[in-house]
Scaffold this active site. Structure first.
Site, PDB file in Angstrom:
ATOM      1  N   LYS A  20      -5.709 -14.397 -10.796  1.00  0.00           N
ATOM      2  CA  LYS A  20      -5.363 -14.349  -9.373  1.00  0.00           C
ATOM      3  C   LYS A  20      -5.465 -12.926  -8.843  1.00  0.00           C
ATOM      4  O   LYS A  20      -6.055 -12.681  -7.777  1.00  0.00           O
ATOM      5  CB  LYS A  20      -3.943 -14.882  -9.164  1.00  0.00           C
ATOM      6  CG  LYS A  20      -3.380 -14.649  -7.760  1.00  0.00           C
ATOM      7  CD  LYS A  20      -1.921 -15.083  -7.665  1.00  0.00           C
ATOM      8  CE  LYS A  20      -0.973 -14.163  -8.385  1.00  0.00           C
ATOM      9  NZ  LYS A  20      -0.704 -12.893  -7.646  1.00  0.00           N
ATOM     10  N   LYS A  44      -0.852  -2.090  -5.692  1.00  0.00           N
ATOM     11  CA  LYS A  44      -0.736  -3.010  -6.840  1.00  0.00           C
ATOM     12  C   LYS A  44      -2.118  -3.473  -7.306  1.00  0.00           C
ATOM     13  O   LYS A  44      -2.360  -3.631  -8.509  1.00  0.00           O
ATOM     14  CB  LYS A  44       0.132  -4.217  -6.460  1.00  0.00           C
ATOM     15  CG  LYS A  44       0.300  -5.260  -7.580  1.00  0.00           C
ATOM     16  CD  LYS A  44       0.950  -4.655  -8.830  1.00  0.00           C
ATOM     17  CE  LYS A  44       1.068  -5.668  -9.972  1.00  0.00           C
ATOM     18  NZ  LYS A  44       2.136  -6.648  -9.784  1.00  0.00           N
TER      19      LYS A  44
END
Length: 299
Positions: free
Chosen positions: A247, A179
């Site tokens: 983030k 990811k």
């Protein structure tokens, strides 16, 4: 496939449509969310709401998570009244055998949490997704999974309710690393699209026509077709907050440092996102890159 009793923590922009697909596939889904209203909104679809994650562990063999960050994952699983806390509402015996984490968190933390769960006899599958809100709604998400092969195989039929494919990438943490690769590509591409929109505007051409002009060429992509309209039109419903990109890119940077991987492009994107936060744009839509880059012309 066999219908199951499932637990789900985090019915947000992504989680809510995923839960609806699970319900549509015939599964019984017990839902918990820190703010109960988001969970209650799914009752009309057939979801059953519980008061604490620990209650899910007593009702479901598999519990899925889609929460904000690593701290939220750890608190949901191991905090007071957490899935594996051994406390909380109810007095039933813990049923949960596997946890599937769709959140995007650091690979290192995933490995730590997976080891803690394994010590309690619970398998852990890190299964971040790609495809955005549209993919969640359409049931076409791409799932990149890490964990024991047996655990991934066991949950893959469940994930098929809202995914086009599940790819087993390796041991615990491998899904999260994949990811990060995805987010490095996505964030760099969206930043480049924002630069192109700015160049088009300052050159006096209609930036909104870029997807049409570039269709079928090397620059054509789902991201181009998704983000140019969002950068050139007002009033579109948000598909996420810019702080989510920040983030993820911060996590990319940490992984790059840990592995000694040169990632200068990701580093530049990280600085753009930090500038956006300083400008008060952390809650802006993911297309907010274009607003960060709209500095006044000099001269």
């Amino acid at each position: 496939m066999q219908k199951q009793e499932l637990g789900f923590c985090g019915p947000g922009l992504m989680g809510a449509p995923m839960i609806r697909h699970l319900l549509g596939a015939g599964h019984a889904v017990h839902v918990w969310n820190r703010s109960r209203a988001k969970a209650d909104a799914l009752v009309s679809d057939g979801a059953q709401v519980v008061d604490a994650p620990a209650a899910l562990a007593q009702r479901a063999d598999v519990v899925l998570l889609c929460v904000a960050d690593g701290a939220a994952v750890e608190q949901t699983v191991f905090g007071e009244h957490g899935l594996l806390s051994g406390t909380g509402t109810g007095t039933g015996i813990r049923r949960v055998r596997r946890i599937v984490d769709h959140s995007s968190i650091a690979p290192e933390l995933t490995r730590e949490l997976a080891a803690r769960a394994a010590a309690l006899g619970v398998g852990w599958v890190d299964a971040p997704v790609s495809g955005g809100v549209a993919g969640a709604q359409a049931g076409t998400l791409a799932v990149m999974a890490g964990g024991e092969a047996e655990d991934v195989a066991a949950v893959a039929p469940i994930l098929a309710a809202y995914s086009a494919r599940v790819t087993h990438m390796g041991a615990a943490g491998a899904g999260q690393t994949t990811k990060l690769c995805n987010q490095a590509i996505v964030t760099a591409t969206v930043a480049a699209i924002a630069e192109a929109v700015g160049l088009a505007r300052r050159s006096g051409i209609d930036a909104a026509k870029l997807p049409e002009a570039l269709a079928g060429g090397w620059a054509d992509s789902t991201l181009l077709r998704t983000f140019v309209p969002r950068m050139t039109q007002a009033g579109l419903a948000p598909i996420g907050a810019l702080k989510t990109f920040q983030k993820d890119v911060d996590t990319v940077a940490a992984a790059a440092q840990q592995t000694g991987t040169p990632m200068p492009v990701a580093g530049t994107v990280q600085q753009i996102l930090r500038l956006g936060a300083a400008m008060g744009l952390d809650q802006a839509d993911l297309s907010g890159f274009v607003d960060v880059l709209q500095t006044p012309r000099q001269g």
